[in-house]
Write a protein that holds these residues in place. Sequence first.
Motif, PDB file in Angstrom:
ATOM      1  N   HIS A   1       0.796  -1.376   0.016  1.00 27.80           N
ATOM      2  CA  HIS A   1      -0.180  -0.030  -0.004  1.00 27.80           C
ATOM      3  C   HIS A   1       0.901   1.172  -0.137  1.00 27.80           C
ATOM      4  CE1 HIS A   1      -3.783  -2.186   0.708  1.00 27.80           C
ATOM      5  NE2 HIS A   1      -3.046  -2.917   1.542  1.00 27.80           N
TER       6      HIS A   1
ATOM      7  N   CYS B   1      -3.708   6.477  -0.097  1.00 27.71           N
ATOM      8  CA  CYS B   1      -3.013   5.286  -0.466  1.00 27.71           C
ATOM      9  C   CYS B   1      -2.564   5.528  -2.138  1.00 27.71           C
ATOM     10  CB  CYS B   1      -3.788   3.961  -0.647  1.00 27.71           C
ATOM     11  SG  CYS B   1      -3.083   2.591  -1.107  1.00 27.71           S
TER      12      CYS B   1
ATOM     13  N   GLU C   1      -0.487   3.545  -3.992  1.00 21.16           N
ATOM     14  CA  GLU C   1       0.012   2.116  -4.890  1.00 21.16           C
ATOM     15  C   GLU C   1      -1.301   1.502  -5.031  1.00 21.16           C
ATOM     16  OE1 GLU C   1       2.824   0.980  -5.549  1.00 21.16           O
ATOM     17  OE2 GLU C   1       4.127   2.899  -4.650  1.00 21.16           O
ATOM     18  N   TYR C   2      -1.634   1.179  -6.218  1.00 29.08           N
ATOM     19  CA  TYR C   2      -2.904   0.600  -6.555  1.00 29.08           C
ATOM     20  C   TYR C   2      -2.787  -0.834  -5.940  1.00 29.08           C
ATOM     21  CZ  TYR C   2      -6.891  -1.402  -8.948  1.00 29.08           C
ATOM     22  OH  TYR C   2      -7.866  -1.996  -9.016  1.00 29.08           O
ATOM     23  N   CYS C   3      -3.950  -1.226  -5.010  1.00 36.96           N
ATOM     24  CA  CYS C   3      -4.042  -2.454  -4.273  1.00 36.96           C
ATOM     25  C   CYS C   3      -5.081  -3.112  -4.557  1.00 36.96           C
ATOM     26  CB  CYS C   3      -3.837  -1.936  -2.837  1.00 36.96           C
ATOM     27  SG  CYS C   3      -4.930  -0.634  -2.123  1.00 36.96           S
TER      28      CYS C   3
ATOM     29  N   HIS D   1      -8.984   0.307  -3.657  1.00 40.79           N
ATOM     30  CA  HIS D   1      -7.784   1.437  -3.557  1.00 40.79           C
ATOM     31  C   HIS D   1      -8.253   2.896  -3.180  1.00 40.79           C
ATOM     32  CE1 HIS D   1      -4.229   3.542  -4.549  1.00 40.79           C
ATOM     33  NE2 HIS D   1      -4.870   3.937  -5.826  1.00 40.79           N
TER      34      HIS D   1
ATOM     35  N   MET E   1      -9.337   3.979   0.391  1.00 38.24           N
ATOM     36  CA  MET E   1      -8.265   3.907   1.492  1.00 38.24           C
ATOM     37  C   MET E   1      -7.849   5.646   1.913  1.00 38.24           C
ATOM     38  SD  MET E   1      -5.630   0.936   1.059  1.00 38.24           S
ATOM     39  CE  MET E   1      -4.743   1.074   2.623  1.00 38.24           C
TER      40      MET E   1
END
Length: 155
Positions: free
Chosen positions: A102, A137, A139-141, A145, A148
């Motif tokens: 993340h 966030c 960072e693509y999670c 996403h 977050m």
Amino acid sequence: KYEKIWLLFGTGTLLVFLIVVGISAFYMGNQPPSCAVTLDPQKVDETPPFDKPGLKQIGDNEYQLDIVASAFDYDVGAEDKLVRIPKGATVHFNATTKDVVHGFQLVGTNVNMMLEPGYVSTYSNTFDKPGKYTLLCNEYCGVGHHMMAATIEVT
Ligand code: CUA
């Protein structure tokens, strides 16, 4: 004859460049300095200080903020995802993730980290300006996403 010399020179320069890039990427990308502490990502909930996420006062206007990220949430120890700190406070962010990678970006500050499973990421920041700072966030999670987020309010 000259062409050969230039070709050799060109190839040599390219090689040196590649080696320098390779070495720096290896040493710097391999172990970011902010990720020196390791832990078992499966046992984050039982590992202090992440068994009790949230804000802890550790000094005169100095705090430690332990945060556990997971898809798709930041556990900052508050139901409303809001952390309140006084103006001028120094906060030592201490964060990790229970599952995937993340991001950890506090908009409007220098706080911008990557959270990797098994590592603790740390960063300190002093909040001199009052206001609301959004933690998000970057960072693509996964599908959640964009949801977050948490907020730090400086008053
Ligand atoms: Cu967590 Cu994107």
